[in-house]
Structures are given as structure tokens and as C-alpha cells.
Design a protein around this motif. Structure first.
Motif, PDB file in Angstrom:
ATOM      1  N   MET A  21       0.835  -1.208   0.000  1.00 52.67           N
ATOM      2  CA  MET A  21       0.000   0.000   0.000  1.00 52.67           C
ATOM      3  C   MET A  21       0.867   1.254   0.000  1.00 52.67           C
ATOM      4  N   CYS A  22       1.889   1.260   0.840  1.00 50.54           N
ATOM      5  CA  CYS A  22       2.780   2.424   0.917  1.00 50.54           C
ATOM      6  C   CYS A  22       3.502   2.633  -0.414  1.00 50.54           C
ATOM      7  N   LEU A  23       3.958   1.555  -1.013  1.00 50.23           N
ATOM      8  CA  LEU A  23       4.626   1.638  -2.311  1.00 50.23           C
ATOM      9  C   LEU A  23       3.666   2.147  -3.381  1.00 50.23           C
ATOM     10  N   LEU A  24       2.439   1.649  -3.369  1.00 49.76           N
ATOM     11  CA  LEU A  24       1.440   2.098  -4.341  1.00 49.76           C
ATOM     12  C   LEU A  24       1.106   3.573  -4.148  1.00 49.76           C
ATOM     13  N   MET A  25       1.010   4.007  -2.894  1.00 57.95           N
ATOM     14  CA  MET A  25       0.746   5.420  -2.601  1.00 57.95           C
ATOM     15  C   MET A  25       1.874   6.290  -3.151  1.00 57.95           C
ATOM     16  N   LEU A  26       3.115   5.876  -2.947  1.00 57.41           N
ATOM     17  CA  LEU A  26       4.256   6.628  -3.468  1.00 57.41           C
ATOM     18  C   LEU A  26       4.274   6.633  -4.993  1.00 57.41           C
ATOM     19  N   LEU A  27       4.022   5.485  -5.589  1.00 57.68           N
ATOM     20  CA  LEU A  27       4.047   5.366  -7.045  1.00 57.68           C
ATOM     21  C   LEU A  27       2.956   6.216  -7.700  1.00 57.68           C
ATOM     22  N   LEU A  28       1.727   6.089  -7.214  1.00 59.37           N
ATOM     23  CA  LEU A  28       0.628   6.862  -7.790  1.00 59.37           C
ATOM     24  C   LEU A  28       0.807   8.359  -7.536  1.00 59.37           C
ATOM     25  N   GLY A  29       1.290   8.719  -6.350  1.00 62.86           N
ATOM     26  CA  GLY A  29       1.573  10.120  -6.057  1.00 62.86           C
ATOM     27  C   GLY A  29       2.664  10.670  -6.951  1.00 62.86           C
ATOM     28  N   TYR A  30       3.699   9.872  -7.178  1.00 67.56           N
ATOM     29  CA  TYR A  30       4.791  10.285  -8.062  1.00 67.56           C
ATOM     30  C   TYR A  30       4.277  10.482  -9.487  1.00 67.56           C
ATOM     31  N   LEU A  31       3.528   9.517  -9.978  1.00 68.89           N
ATOM     32  CA  LEU A  31       2.993   9.634 -11.335  1.00 68.89           C
ATOM     33  C   LEU A  31       2.096  10.854 -11.486  1.00 68.89           C
ATOM     34  N   TYR A  32       1.234  11.074 -10.508  1.00 64.23           N
ATOM     35  CA  TYR A  32       0.292  12.183 -10.613  1.00 64.23           C
ATOM     36  C   TYR A  32       0.964  13.540 -10.420  1.00 64.23           C
ATOM     37  N   HIS A  33       1.748  13.673  -9.339  1.00 67.70           N
ATOM     38  CA  HIS A  33       2.316  14.979  -9.019  1.00 67.70           C
ATOM     39  C   HIS A  33       3.584  15.309  -9.804  1.00 67.70           C
ATOM     40  N   ILE A  34       4.476  14.358  -9.943  1.00 71.11           N
ATOM     41  CA  ILE A  34       5.774  14.639 -10.553  1.00 71.11           C
ATOM     42  C   ILE A  34       5.721  14.460 -12.072  1.00 71.11           C
ATOM     43  N   VAL A  35       5.239  13.312 -12.517  1.00 72.04           N
ATOM     44  CA  VAL A  35       5.225  13.044 -13.956  1.00 72.04           C
ATOM     45  C   VAL A  35       4.159  13.874 -14.667  1.00 72.04           C
ATOM     46  N   LEU A  36       2.926  13.852 -14.154  1.00 71.39           N
ATOM     47  CA  LEU A  36       1.825  14.561 -14.814  1.00 71.39           C
ATOM     48  C   LEU A  36       1.656  16.003 -14.341  1.00 71.39           C
ATOM     49  N   GLY A  37       2.259  16.357 -13.217  1.00 69.42           N
ATOM     50  CA  GLY A  37       2.164  17.719 -12.701  1.00 69.42           C
ATOM     51  C   GLY A  37       0.811  18.071 -12.122  1.00 69.42           C
ATOM     52  N   GLY A  38       0.071  17.072 -11.683  1.00 72.62           N
ATOM     53  CA  GLY A  38      -1.260  17.311 -11.134  1.00 72.62           C
ATOM     54  C   GLY A  38      -1.236  17.955  -9.767  1.00 72.62           C
ATOM     55  N   GLU A  39      -2.279  18.738  -9.502  1.00 74.81           N
ATOM     56  CA  GLU A  39      -2.388  19.419  -8.212  1.00 74.81           C
ATOM     57  C   GLU A  39      -3.789  19.347  -7.617  1.00 74.81           C
ATOM     58  N   ALA A  40      -4.682  18.597  -8.213  1.00 75.71           N
ATOM     59  CA  ALA A  40      -6.066  18.552  -7.730  1.00 75.71           C
ATOM     60  C   ALA A  40      -6.167  17.691  -6.463  1.00 75.71           C
ATOM     61  N   MET A  41      -6.774  18.272  -5.443  1.00 77.41           N
ATOM     62  CA  MET A  41      -6.908  17.559  -4.175  1.00 77.41           C
ATOM     63  C   MET A  41      -7.817  16.331  -4.313  1.00 77.41           C
ATOM     64  N   TRP A  42      -8.825  16.389  -5.161  1.00 77.71           N
ATOM     65  CA  TRP A  42      -9.739  15.263  -5.304  1.00 77.71           C
ATOM     66  C   TRP A  42      -9.007  14.023  -5.823  1.00 77.71           C
ATOM     67  N   VAL A  43      -7.965  14.223  -6.628  1.00 76.25           N
ATOM     68  CA  VAL A  43      -7.189  13.079  -7.119  1.00 76.25           C
ATOM     69  C   VAL A  43      -6.396  12.469  -5.965  1.00 76.25           C
ATOM     70  N   ASP A  44      -5.821  13.327  -5.119  1.00 74.15           N
ATOM     71  CA  ASP A  44      -5.107  12.824  -3.937  1.00 74.15           C
ATOM     72  C   ASP A  44      -6.043  12.021  -3.040  1.00 74.15           C
ATOM     73  N   LEU A  45      -7.246  12.526  -2.846  1.00 74.64           N
ATOM     74  CA  LEU A  45      -8.232  11.803  -2.036  1.00 74.64           C
ATOM     75  C   LEU A  45      -8.620  10.480  -2.689  1.00 74.64           C
ATOM     76  N   ALA A  46      -8.788  10.492  -3.996  1.00 76.46           N
ATOM     77  CA  ALA A  46      -9.136   9.255  -4.713  1.00 76.46           C
ATOM     78  C   ALA A  46      -8.013   8.224  -4.597  1.00 76.46           C
ATOM     79  N   ILE A  47      -6.774   8.674  -4.714  1.00 79.81           N
ATOM     80  CA  ILE A  47      -5.628   7.768  -4.555  1.00 79.81           C
ATOM     81  C   ILE A  47      -5.625   7.182  -3.148  1.00 79.81           C
ATOM     82  N   TYR A  48      -5.829   8.032  -2.161  1.00 81.12           N
ATOM     83  CA  TYR A  48      -5.858   7.585  -0.759  1.00 81.12           C
ATOM     84  C   TYR A  48      -6.959   6.547  -0.536  1.00 81.12           C
ATOM     85  N   LEU A  49      -8.147   6.832  -1.021  1.00 82.04           N
ATOM     86  CA  LEU A  49      -9.277   5.905  -0.847  1.00 82.04           C
ATOM     87  C   LEU A  49      -9.041   4.604  -1.605  1.00 82.04           C
TER      88      LEU A  49
END
Length: 186
Positions: free
Chosen positions: A95-123
Motif C-alpha cells: 500500500m505504501c509503495l502504491l501510494m508513493l508510485l501513484l503520487g509520483y505519477l500524478y504529481h511529478i510526472v503529470l504535474g497534477g495538483e487537484a486535491m480530489w485526485v489525492d483523495l481518490a488515490i488515498y481511498l
């Protein structure tokens, strides 16, 4: 009636079974607790709260909102079930690895900043964490089942160490400023 996630010898249950209501309520409480941990440090800054709560908006710090509440939920769900916690401890680093991977892809690779995506990843990660261990059936004995215990211990130690002394790495950069992904040195 056979239960999903339980192994049988004759009519005796030898695996681990969790009621749907118990899993649902424990999952919801765990999600809320993780959300509360997200803001704990800003309300009560200190060394102790820093170990359990994100101290900034880095990807690594958000592992804490998965790790601590889920570990507590795993202990709660498996009280009185020797070895039953081991599949949960196997799911936790994933789970921790998946959280890091999805966060990296969304924030670093794609440059996303939407909080709803962070919440969706968390859920999504939390839902996976409560589903995956229920797909295992016991008994969870032997040396190979000590590996998840060791990995979770190491992960807990790393969380503590990297809270106190974060390395200079992309996972530890505070992403709280607007358009932070433009400013991150790769």
C-alpha cells in the motif's frame, strides 16, 4: 456455509474470516483517522506528532497517513488471531509503495495538483488494503510469513529516520507550493 477467505478441514475453519460490517466500519474509521493524522502536526507540532503525522506535503510524508492507521486497524482486526495479522502486514508495504508510485505519477510526472485526485488515490489504496488480506487463507505460519513482519518494522524505522533526517530526493520535496512540480530539480 463456506466463508470467503477461510480455509476448511472438514467443517472446521482454519483460515481467517472477517465480517463485512467489521471490515467496513474498521476501514471507514481507519480512513478518517488517516485524514485526521494529515492535520495533526499543524495543530500540535512536535517530535512525537511528527513521527505519526505528515510534517509537509512531500510524497514520503503521506505514507504516514496509510502506515499508522492501517497498522492499528490490522492489530485491531486480528486481536486473538495468532498469525492472522501477517497478510495485513504483507499488504501494508505494498500500500505504501502504491501510494508513493501513484503520487509520483500524478504529481511529478503529470504535474497534477487537484486535491480530489489525492483523495481518490488515498481511498483506492485503503480499499485495496482492506480487500487484499481477505483474499488470503491461512494458516500463516513458517519463516516466510516472518518477512512481512520484518518489512513493516524496517518501514516503520525508515519513517522515523526520514522524518528526522529527510534525504535530498524527489520523494521528500515539499510539494505544497503552487506549481511545485515546475520547480523540482530532477
Amino acid at each position: 456455509m463456506k466463508r470467503r477467505g477461510a480455509a476448511y478441514i472438514g467443517s472446521e475453519v482454519i483460515g481467517v474470516y472477517y465480517g463485512k460490517k467489521t471490515l467496513l466500519w474498521t476501514g471507514l474509521v481507519t480512513i478518517v483517522l488517516g485524514g485526521a493524522l494529515h492535520f495533526l502536526y499543524s495543530y500540535a507540532p512536535g517530535a512525537i506528532t511528527a513521527l505519526f503525522s505528515p510534517v509537509n506535503e512531500s510524497l514520503w510524508e503521506h505514507v504516514k497517513i496509510i502506515f499508522w492507521p492501517y497498522l492499528l486497524a490490522a492489530v485491531w482486526l486480528n486481536r486473538g488471531r495468532p498469525g492472522g495479522i501477517r497478510p495485513w502486514l504483507l499488504a501494508l508495504p505494498l500500500m505504501c509503495l502504491l501510494m508513493l508510485l501513484l503520487g509520483y505519477l500524478y504529481h511529478i510526472v503529470l504535474g497534477g495538483e487537484a486535491m480530489w485526485v489525492d483523495l481518490a488515490i488515498y481511498l483506492l489504496v485503503m480499499a485495496l488494503g482492506f480487500w487484499l488480506p481477505t483474499q488470503c487463507s491461512g494458516p500463516f505460519q513458517g519463516v516466510k510469513w516472518m518477512l512481512p513482519v520484518a518489512i513493516v518494522l524496517v518501514l516503520g524505522i525508515l519513517i522515523g529516520l526520514f522524518t528526522l533526517w529527510p534525504p535530498e530526493h524527489i520523494l521528500f520535496v515539499d510539494l505544497s507550493s503552487a506549481s511545485a512540480w515546475f520547480q523540482i530539480p530532477c
